[in-house]
Design a protein around this motif. Sequence first.
Motif, PDB file in Angstrom:
ATOM      1  N   ILE A 178       0.845  -1.200   0.000  1.00 51.49           N
ATOM      2  CA  ILE A 178       0.000   0.000   0.000  1.00 51.49           C
ATOM      3  C   ILE A 178       0.881   1.251   0.000  1.00 51.49           C
ATOM      4  O   ILE A 178       0.635   2.205  -0.736  1.00 51.49           O
ATOM      5  N   THR A 183       2.459   1.827  -3.512  1.00 50.47           N
ATOM      6  CA  THR A 183       1.529   2.339  -4.527  1.00 50.47           C
ATOM      7  C   THR A 183       1.141   3.775  -4.195  1.00 50.47           C
ATOM      8  O   THR A 183       1.002   4.599  -5.097  1.00 50.47           O
ATOM      9  N   ASP A 193      -6.169 -13.486 -14.061  1.00 48.83           N
ATOM     10  CA  ASP A 193      -6.720 -14.668 -13.387  1.00 48.83           C
ATOM     11  C   ASP A 193      -6.368 -15.960 -14.124  1.00 48.83           C
ATOM     12  O   ASP A 193      -6.426 -17.044 -13.555  1.00 48.83           O
ATOM     13  N   VAL A 227       0.422  -0.854  -9.346  1.00 46.79           N
ATOM     14  CA  VAL A 227      -0.684  -1.442  -8.574  1.00 46.79           C
ATOM     15  C   VAL A 227      -0.785  -2.943  -8.871  1.00 46.79           C
ATOM     16  O   VAL A 227      -0.856  -3.766  -7.955  1.00 46.79           O
ATOM     17  N   GLY A 286       0.368  -5.726  -6.210  1.00 50.34           N
ATOM     18  CA  GLY A 286      -0.867  -6.265  -5.641  1.00 50.34           C
ATOM     19  C   GLY A 286      -1.241  -7.660  -6.100  1.00 50.34           C
ATOM     20  O   GLY A 286      -1.773  -8.459  -5.325  1.00 50.34           O
ATOM     21  N   LEU A 318      -3.434  -8.684  -3.290  1.00 52.15           N
ATOM     22  CA  LEU A 318      -3.520  -7.378  -2.604  1.00 52.15           C
ATOM     23  C   LEU A 318      -3.923  -6.270  -3.577  1.00 52.15           C
ATOM     24  O   LEU A 318      -3.591  -5.108  -3.368  1.00 52.15           O
ATOM     25  N   LEU A 319      -4.624  -6.657  -4.646  1.00 43.80           N
ATOM     26  CA  LEU A 319      -4.959  -5.650  -5.671  1.00 43.80           C
ATOM     27  C   LEU A 319      -5.802  -4.515  -5.105  1.00 43.80           C
ATOM     28  O   LEU A 319      -5.525  -3.343  -5.385  1.00 43.80           O
ATOM     29  N   TRP A 320      -6.807  -4.838  -4.303  1.00 41.19           N
ATOM     30  CA  TRP A 320      -7.699  -3.785  -3.793  1.00 41.19           C
ATOM     31  C   TRP A 320      -6.988  -2.848  -2.823  1.00 41.19           C
ATOM     32  O   TRP A 320      -7.099  -1.624  -2.964  1.00 41.19           O
ATOM     33  N   PRO A 321      -6.226  -3.386  -1.824  1.00 39.99           N
ATOM     34  CA  PRO A 321      -5.480  -2.451  -0.968  1.00 39.99           C
ATOM     35  C   PRO A 321      -4.502  -1.588  -1.770  1.00 39.99           C
ATOM     36  O   PRO A 321      -4.348  -0.392  -1.504  1.00 39.99           O
ATOM     37  N   CYS A 363      -4.827  -0.687  -4.909  1.00 44.10           N
ATOM     38  CA  CYS A 363      -5.658   0.310  -5.619  1.00 44.10           C
ATOM     39  C   CYS A 363      -6.018   1.446  -4.665  1.00 44.10           C
ATOM     40  O   CYS A 363      -6.000   2.622  -5.059  1.00 44.10           O
ATOM     41  N   GLY A 364      -6.330   1.091  -3.428  1.00 48.36           N
ATOM     42  CA  GLY A 364      -6.706   2.092  -2.425  1.00 48.36           C
ATOM     43  C   GLY A 364      -5.573   3.076  -2.188  1.00 48.36           C
ATOM     44  O   GLY A 364      -5.788   4.294  -2.122  1.00 48.36           O
TER      45      GLY A 364
END
Lengths: 251, 72
Positions: free
Chosen positions: A13, A16, A66, A150, A154, A159-162, A164-165
């Motif tokens: 995090i 990014t 994926d 990212v 991630g 950990l893609l969403w954290p 991105c955050g």
Amino acid sequence: MDTIAWSVAAPAIGSTFLASLVEAVEAFTIVLAVATLRGWRPAAFGAAAGLGALALLVILLGPLLDQVPLHLLQFVIGVLLLLFGMGWLRKAILRAAAIIPLHDEDAIFASETAQLAGVTDRRHKSLDWIAAMPAFKAVLLEGLEIVFIVIAVGAGRGLLWPACGGALAACLMVLAIGVAIRQPLAKVPENTLKFGVGVMLSSFGVFWTGEGLGIPWPGQDLALAFFVLMFLAVGVATASVLRRPVVEVLR
Amino acid sequence: MRIVGEVLSELFGMFVADARLTLAVLCLVAVVAGLVGTIKLGPLLAGGILLFGCLAIIVEAVAREARARGQR
């Protein structure tokens, strides 16, 4: 999230956030130059179109992630992170050692404004899309780096969403401060941030590449902290040894 | 079409800022992969070669650029 997971999530995090801060400041300088010369409408239009193009790229290419087996994904991302992170670190060390000049947002703003003024002199004022183009390109090209970072930090560990955050928070912060002060964000210590991000990304690169090759790191996720310390120590030491007087660089 | 070219050139530049650094990193990764795959090198040694190899590459790349700019 337990302690071990945070040992990877927090650097992800943080990386990014800091990397996006650097890229967003660079993009904002150009968007601001467009806004200053031609108004906020073409600037906002160009920036929004750039964000739209980025979103399209992510929507089209994102699902492919994926389909890739985890070890292969970690390996490919690890190698790309090594190349990208070490490139940033190399430049940051050279700047810290005063071998190449620091990035100057004020100078970039002035040059971009002069360039745009030349274009508007030559063409008719109704061609607002011409003014929007630099804003579009700046957001798209700087945004590409944010998207890569990212995904890179991630995707290997879900950990893609954290991540991105972290990136979103940095972009919103730059936008809020930039719109409030309406000046290039020249006071952001860009090279220090770039140095830190270069260290983090290179460390992630070693970590993911090793994991992708099936190397079980001693201390598991905590090995990342050791890599960060090593890259930081070597980077700072190299910059100190090679440091040149600033006068020489300006010549 | 020009914008596509600029995007591709930006992507290329992201990973190949310094061609020799890029080549050195790829060679290092290939050597470590080869050692792990063929002689089953231990994790500490393989990881050590990868980490210290990267550190050596970054120092060399910076020193080389400093030398080149010093000569100009």
